[in-house]
Motif scaffolding. Structure first.
Motif, short mmCIF file in Angstrom:
data_model
loop_
_atom_site.label_atom_id
_atom_site.label_comp_id
_atom_site.label_asym_id
_atom_site.label_seq_id
_atom_site.Cartn_x
_atom_site.Cartn_y
_atom_site.Cartn_z
N GLN A 92 10.61 4.24 -2.64
CA GLN A 92 11.77 4.87 -2.01
C GLN A 92 11.67 6.39 -2.10
OE1 GLN A 92 14.29 3.58 -0.33
NE2 GLN A 92 15.19 1.81 -1.31
N SER A 93 11.22 6.88 -3.26
CA SER A 93 11.12 8.32 -3.48
C SER A 93 10.14 8.97 -2.50
CB SER A 93 10.69 8.58 -4.93
OG SER A 93 10.52 9.96 -5.14
N VAL A 94 8.97 8.32 -2.33
CA VAL A 94 7.95 8.87 -1.42
C VAL A 94 8.48 8.88 0.01
CG1 VAL A 94 5.64 8.53 -0.47
CG2 VAL A 94 6.04 8.15 -2.91
N LEU A 154 3.29 0.47 -2.90
CA LEU A 154 4.21 0.47 -4.05
C LEU A 154 5.33 -0.54 -3.83
CD1 LEU A 154 4.46 4.31 -4.76
CD2 LEU A 154 3.46 2.59 -6.29
N ALA A 155 5.83 -0.60 -2.59
CA ALA A 155 6.88 -1.58 -2.26
C ALA A 155 6.36 -3.00 -2.41
CB ALA A 155 7.40 -1.34 -0.85
N LEU A 156 5.14 -3.23 -1.93
CA LEU A 156 4.55 -4.56 -2.01
C LEU A 156 4.23 -4.96 -3.46
CD1 LEU A 156 2.24 -4.29 1.12
CD2 LEU A 156 4.20 -5.81 0.88
N LEU A 157 4.10 -3.95 -4.33
CA LEU A 157 3.87 -4.20 -5.76
C LEU A 157 5.19 -4.35 -6.52
CD1 LEU A 157 0.97 -1.66 -6.39
CD2 LEU A 157 0.80 -4.14 -6.61
N VAL A 164 9.32 1.80 5.54
CA VAL A 164 9.14 1.61 4.10
C VAL A 164 10.48 1.57 3.38
CG1 VAL A 164 8.23 2.66 1.98
CG2 VAL A 164 6.81 2.56 4.02
N ARG A 165 11.43 2.41 3.79
CA ARG A 165 12.77 2.36 3.19
C ARG A 165 13.38 0.97 3.40
NH1 ARG A 165 16.23 6.62 2.33
NH2 ARG A 165 17.53 4.93 1.54
N GLY A 166 13.24 0.47 4.62
CA GLY A 166 13.76 -0.86 4.93
C GLY A 166 13.05 -1.94 4.13
#
Length: 469
Positions: free
Chosen positions: A171-173, A161-164, A190-192
């Motif tokens: 962030q939520s996950v 999701l971050a890469l998309l 992932v947050r970073g």
């Protein structure tokens, strides 16, 4: 008998869906009689209903250690493994159930579910390598239907999701996982990553460093941290060089920064815009336009890049493109400043579609009255039809046209009022000037007649001389 009484009370609370009280009574039963497989099995079922699959797994495993023929114990162990995302271990548990009871329909179905999860895992792994992140998210969503407590699947989904660019969802996950496990290095990464891609690089580095404290060998966090620090340093060095007026060095530094991480879209959009600004300072306007175009391709909401490109379009007299960019800006941010910029571009576009009288006379827009007169004198004599009487019909027609345009230009630019209206892009017809009825010879005669003037006379085809008064 006491342990059985506790178990019966636990069953009653379980039936009422009061799982916390059921857990307490099953625990009392285990404390009273710690070698009974069914007590551990019941407590495992209660923990599963509370969503505590790791604790439930321990109880289920203890139940089958005490009694390897305990079918429900094996089923619950398999369900816990599957819920936690360990489909291989789950499959072994369900196969053991079928060894004990080959007609067990629940085990048969769960075995199929485990196989489905393994298949989604396999597809996701291939698609991640292909960078088909949407497909990976789809696969993880399907797998999580069977493995709702699997942090590994959730993290992979969040990373994709971050890469998309779907940062709030990612962030939520990650935040949900960190609430349950604040030391989860993958969730910290992932947050970073989300912050990094949103151009909050300093905060991103903090999360990457924290992830590396939890897992020093975390390769992705290590790479992302290195890229984030390098990107921040190069960008800042470029900004310093720009402020000092060292545009060549700034250009080189921004170019080096752009090579660090092609996936960081927001930061790269800013770098392209910065490099475009450098190019505009170096008067490399086409290169500046190209850089700003790359910036808006990466981030189509980046107002600064549209404004920079629009100004470059204005400077290169590409007014239609400038109007298009200013319209985009004004639609997004309806400020007085943006409205005025759009209006200016529209005026210049309108002016560009008329005859350029300055160009016809060969003077710049700041030419004085005397310079305009001198220019007219030169151009009128150059294009006067009598001078080209011996030329071909085609040349005569072209020179006659130019002679007329020179007269038009002088008529407008020598009159302060008309010149002001022309410069502001207003319609000259409102001043009663009808160029269709315009006679350039009248201007020519008026300009060259009188004391100190001279006349133009022809003496035979192609021959001419000036007679001074």
């Amino acid at each position: 008998r006491e342990a059985e009484a506790f178990k019966e009370q636990g069953n009653a609370y379980y039936a009422k869906k009061d799982y916390n009280e059921a857990f307490n009574y099953y625990t009392k039963a285990i404390d009273t009689c710690p070698n009974n497989a069914s007590y551990y099995g019941n407590r495992a079922a209660t923990l599963m209903m509370l969503g505590k699959f790791r604790e439930a797994l321990e109880d289920a495993q203890q139940s089958v250690r005490l009694d390897d023929s305990f079918v429900r114990g094996h089923l619950r162990e398999g369900k816990c493994h599957l819920s936690l995302g360990n489909a291989m271990a789950a499959s072994r548990c369900f196969q053991r159930v079928l060894e004990l009871d080959h007609k067990n329909t629940q085990a048969q179905q769960e075995l199929k579910n485990a196989a489905t999860v393994l298949e989604y895992e396999k597809i996701a792994e291939v698609d991640f390598e292909k960078r088909d992140f949407r497909k990976v998210v789809f696969c993880m969503d399907r797998a999580l239907e069977f493995a709702p407590a699997c942090h590994r699947f959730k993290i992979l989904k969040a990373e994709c999701l971050a890469l998309l660019g779907r940062y709030p969802e990612a962030q939520s996950v990650a935040s949900d996982i960190l609430r349950m496990d604040s030391t989860n290095a993958d969730a910290l990464y992932v947050r970073g990553l989300c912050l990094y891609y949103e151009d909050c690089i300093e905060k991103a580095v903090q999360f990457f460093v924290q992830a590396l404290r939890m897992a020093p060998d975390h390769e992705k966090a290590c790479l992302a941290c290195r890229n984030a620090k390098a990107l921040k340093a190069k960008k800042e060095d470029g900004n310093k060089a720009f402020k000092k007026g060292n545009y060549k060095l700034a250009y080189e530094l921004y170019t080096e920064a752009l090579a660090i991480d092609p996936n960081n879209i927001k930061t790269n959009a800013k770098l392209y815009c910065n490099r475009g600004t450098v190019n505009s300072k170096l008067r490399k306007l086409e290169e500046a336009i190209e850089d700003c175009t790359k910036a808006v391709q990466l981030d189509d909401t980046y107002i600064k890049a549209y404004l920079r490109r629009a100004q470059c379009y204005m400077d290169t007299e590409q007014y239609e493109d400038a109007v298009r960019d200013y319209e985009k800006v004004y639609q997004t941010e309806k400020t007085k400043e943006h409205k005025q910029l759009l209006k200016n571009a529209q005026v210049e576009l309108k002016k560009s579609k008329r005859k350029d009288y300055y160009k016809i006379l060969g003077v710049n827009k700041n030419a004085s009255e005397d310079e305009i007169k001198k220019a007219y004198r030169k151009r009128a004599l150059m294009h006067h039809p009598d001078r080209h009487s011996g030329a071909s019909a085609e040349v005569q027609k072209e020179e006659e046209k130019k002679f007329k345009e020179v007269g038009e230009a002088f008529t407008i630019l020598s009159d302060p009022k008309k010149k002001a209206r022309y410069d502001s892009g207003q319609d000259l017809e409102e001043d009663g000037l009808n160029m269709g009825e315009f006679d350039p010879n009248n201007i020519f005669k008026a300009f060259f007649s009188g004391p100190g003037g001279f006349s133009f006379e022809a003496s035979g085809p192609g021959n001419f001389f000036f007679q001074f008064g």
